[in-house]
Design a protein around this motif. Sequence first.
Motif, PDB file in Angstrom:
ATOM      1  N   SER A  41       0.823  -1.215   0.000  1.00 33.32           N
ATOM      2  CA  SER A  41       0.000   0.000   0.000  1.00 33.32           C
ATOM      3  C   SER A  41       0.854   1.261   0.000  1.00 33.32           C
ATOM      4  O   SER A  41       0.578   2.201  -0.749  1.00 33.32           O
ATOM      5  N   ILE A  42       1.875   1.271   0.827  1.00 33.70           N
ATOM      6  CA  ILE A  42       2.750   2.446   0.921  1.00 33.70           C
ATOM      7  C   ILE A  42       3.500   2.670  -0.384  1.00 33.70           C
ATOM      8  O   ILE A  42       3.643   3.799  -0.842  1.00 33.70           O
ATOM      9  N   ALA A  43       3.953   1.607  -1.007  1.00 32.65           N
ATOM     10  CA  ALA A  43       4.702   1.741  -2.256  1.00 32.65           C
ATOM     11  C   ALA A  43       3.803   2.142  -3.423  1.00 32.65           C
ATOM     12  O   ALA A  43       4.209   2.926  -4.286  1.00 32.65           O
ATOM     13  N   THR A  44       2.596   1.625  -3.460  1.00 27.74           N
ATOM     14  CA  THR A  44       1.726   1.814  -4.619  1.00 27.74           C
ATOM     15  C   THR A  44       0.906   3.099  -4.566  1.00 27.74           C
ATOM     16  O   THR A  44       0.631   3.700  -5.607  1.00 27.74           O
ATOM     17  N   PHE A  45       0.522   3.547  -3.384  1.00 34.30           N
ATOM     18  CA  PHE A  45      -0.388   4.683  -3.258  1.00 34.30           C
ATOM     19  C   PHE A  45       0.091   5.950  -3.982  1.00 34.30           C
ATOM     20  O   PHE A  45      -0.691   6.569  -4.713  1.00 34.30           O
ATOM     21  N   PRO A  46       1.358   6.375  -3.827  1.00 30.06           N
ATOM     22  CA  PRO A  46       1.772   7.587  -4.546  1.00 30.06           C
ATOM     23  C   PRO A  46       1.671   7.444  -6.062  1.00 30.06           C
ATOM     24  O   PRO A  46       1.261   8.375  -6.755  1.00 30.06           O
ATOM     25  N   TRP A  47       2.018   6.274  -6.578  1.00 25.56           N
ATOM     26  CA  TRP A  47       1.967   6.063  -8.024  1.00 25.56           C
ATOM     27  C   TRP A  47       0.534   5.969  -8.514  1.00 25.56           C
ATOM     28  O   TRP A  47       0.219   6.406  -9.624  1.00 25.56           O
ATOM     29  N   LEU A  48      -0.340   5.420  -7.702  1.00 26.71           N
ATOM     30  CA  LEU A  48      -1.758   5.390  -8.047  1.00 26.71           C
ATOM     31  C   LEU A  48      -2.312   6.810  -8.132  1.00 26.71           C
ATOM     32  O   LEU A  48      -3.032   7.156  -9.068  1.00 26.71           O
TER      33      LEU A  48
ATOM     34  N   THR B 118       1.334  -2.914 -10.567  1.00 27.72           N
ATOM     35  CA  THR B 118       1.547  -4.286 -10.113  1.00 27.72           C
ATOM     36  C   THR B 118       3.013  -4.527  -9.793  1.00 27.72           C
ATOM     37  O   THR B 118       3.340  -5.145  -8.766  1.00 27.72           O
ATOM     38  N   GLU B 119       3.909  -4.061 -10.650  1.00 29.28           N
ATOM     39  CA  GLU B 119       5.345  -4.199 -10.370  1.00 29.28           C
ATOM     40  C   GLU B 119       5.709  -3.504  -9.061  1.00 29.28           C
ATOM     41  O   GLU B 119       6.434  -4.065  -8.234  1.00 29.28           O
ATOM     42  N   ILE B 120       5.204  -2.307  -8.872  1.00 31.82           N
ATOM     43  CA  ILE B 120       5.510  -1.560  -7.647  1.00 31.82           C
ATOM     44  C   ILE B 120       4.925  -2.275  -6.438  1.00 31.82           C
ATOM     45  O   ILE B 120       5.567  -2.361  -5.387  1.00 31.82           O
ATOM     46  N   ALA B 121       3.727  -2.827  -6.561  1.00 33.53           N
ATOM     47  CA  ALA B 121       3.102  -3.550  -5.451  1.00 33.53           C
ATOM     48  C   ALA B 121       3.908  -4.793  -5.077  1.00 33.53           C
ATOM     49  O   ALA B 121       4.057  -5.104  -3.886  1.00 33.53           O
ATOM     50  N   VAL B 122       4.442  -5.497  -6.066  1.00 35.49           N
ATOM     51  CA  VAL B 122       5.256  -6.683  -5.774  1.00 35.49           C
ATOM     52  C   VAL B 122       6.507  -6.295  -4.993  1.00 35.49           C
ATOM     53  O   VAL B 122       6.868  -6.953  -4.004  1.00 35.49           O
ATOM     54  N   PHE B 123       7.165  -5.222  -5.404  1.00 36.93           N
ATOM     55  CA  PHE B 123       8.329  -4.757  -4.648  1.00 36.93           C
ATOM     56  C   PHE B 123       7.914  -4.261  -3.262  1.00 36.93           C
ATOM     57  O   PHE B 123       8.651  -4.425  -2.294  1.00 36.93           O
TER      58      PHE B 123
END
Length: 166
Positions: free
Chosen positions: A90-97, A134-139
């Motif tokens: 969530s933390i990694a993906t939220f800014p990119w979303l 998806t890539e960012i969420a996996v990382f």
Amino acid sequence: MAATTFASPPWWRIAVALIVVPLVASFAYAVYSPAYQGLPNMMQRVVETTAVVAFFGAYPPTVVLGIPLILHFRGRVRASLANCAMGGASIATFPWLCLSIFFGPDEAYTNNHMTYQHGMMTWWGLLEAIELLTEIAVFGIAAGGLFWLIAAAGIKKQPPSIKVFE
């Protein structure tokens, strides 16, 4: 009514995890997708990509989103591997979303794989955005797992006490 608290990791382990995890995740992403094709060798590309990803893509979300989430959930939610992994995603993906949704195309027509056409995202652009997220969420999941390993692995599952003030 008193609420049950969950055992929490010590602050020093959380601090170490907050310093180490974004850097390791940035390095892993740089190895996966090194930028700077103009640099002479792969090592320089990975090092430069790690620095950019860490200082612009990893540490800011950790400070702005991660630390408040830790403060809010500390003692309220069990620090399990699954919870840490989902928090990391969530933390990694939220800014990119947010960037994808709010700062999409300008009114100019771009012909980059027909991603945006007349200010509207095409199906191809939507698929590219989903692939990136998806890539960012996996990382982020991997980073959350590393966070758990550093900060919370070995913490007792039973609550040590009852909260006095809610």
